[in-house]
Design a protein around this motif. Sequence first.
Motif, PDB file in Angstrom:
ATOM      1  N   VAL A  38      11.114 -14.664   6.596  1.00 30.83           N
ATOM      2  CA  VAL A  38       9.693 -14.296   6.556  1.00 30.83           C
ATOM      3  C   VAL A  38       9.544 -12.876   6.014  1.00 30.83           C
ATOM      4  O   VAL A  38       8.619 -12.586   5.257  1.00 30.83           O
ATOM      5  N   GLY A  39      10.462 -11.980   6.390  1.00 35.19           N
ATOM      6  CA  GLY A  39      10.432 -10.631   5.836  1.00 35.19           C
ATOM      7  C   GLY A  39      10.564 -10.637   4.324  1.00 35.19           C
ATOM      8  O   GLY A  39       9.853  -9.900   3.621  1.00 35.19           O
ATOM      9  N   GLY A  45       5.332 -11.222  -1.335  1.00 33.69           N
ATOM     10  CA  GLY A  45       3.878 -11.267  -1.394  1.00 33.69           C
ATOM     11  C   GLY A  45       3.209  -9.911  -1.508  1.00 33.69           C
ATOM     12  O   GLY A  45       2.173  -9.780  -2.160  1.00 33.69           O
ATOM     13  N   TYR A  46       3.782  -8.904  -0.863  1.00 33.97           N
ATOM     14  CA  TYR A  46       3.084  -7.630  -0.766  1.00 33.97           C
ATOM     15  C   TYR A  46       3.752  -6.466  -1.492  1.00 33.97           C
ATOM     16  O   TYR A  46       3.154  -5.393  -1.599  1.00 33.97           O
ATOM     17  N   ASN A  47       4.961  -6.617  -1.962  1.00 35.55           N
ATOM     18  CA  ASN A  47       5.629  -5.513  -2.652  1.00 35.55           C
ATOM     19  C   ASN A  47       6.467  -6.037  -3.817  1.00 35.55           C
ATOM     20  O   ASN A  47       7.675  -5.806  -3.899  1.00 35.55           O
ATOM     21  N   LYS A  48       5.803  -6.726  -4.734  1.00 35.07           N
ATOM     22  CA  LYS A  48       6.500  -7.289  -5.890  1.00 35.07           C
ATOM     23  C   LYS A  48       7.114  -6.207  -6.765  1.00 35.07           C
ATOM     24  O   LYS A  48       8.155  -6.419  -7.375  1.00 35.07           O
TER      25      LYS A  48
END
Length: 110
Positions: A38-39, A45-48
């Motif tokens: 999940v991490g 999702g949030y730090n491409k």
Amino acid sequence: MDERQVERILQNPKFKQMVSKKSALSWTLTGIMLFVYVGFMLLVGYNKEFLMSSFSGGVTTWGIPLGLSIIVLSFVLCGVYSYVANKILDPLTQDAMKEVEAIANEKGQY
């Protein structure tokens, strides 16, 4: 097997210990894997930008070693489970099964 025998098996200390140790191990390893996976998905999702940045100044990005490490971790956790199951849980299971068989073979003594 009647209900009294089933109840004696479920209340047997060795059976309870075996079930609790198996459950604790399974949930611990599952929790580790879920936390890591999940991490990683949250990172995707949030730090491409981080995952797309170069790992060594070349073409290899951070996403590749992180993704591969998740795959390796799953194999390591399988190995940990197998080791613990063979060295700790199997003797507990054998002891518990001996007592369960003894309880199951008792007929009409109560």
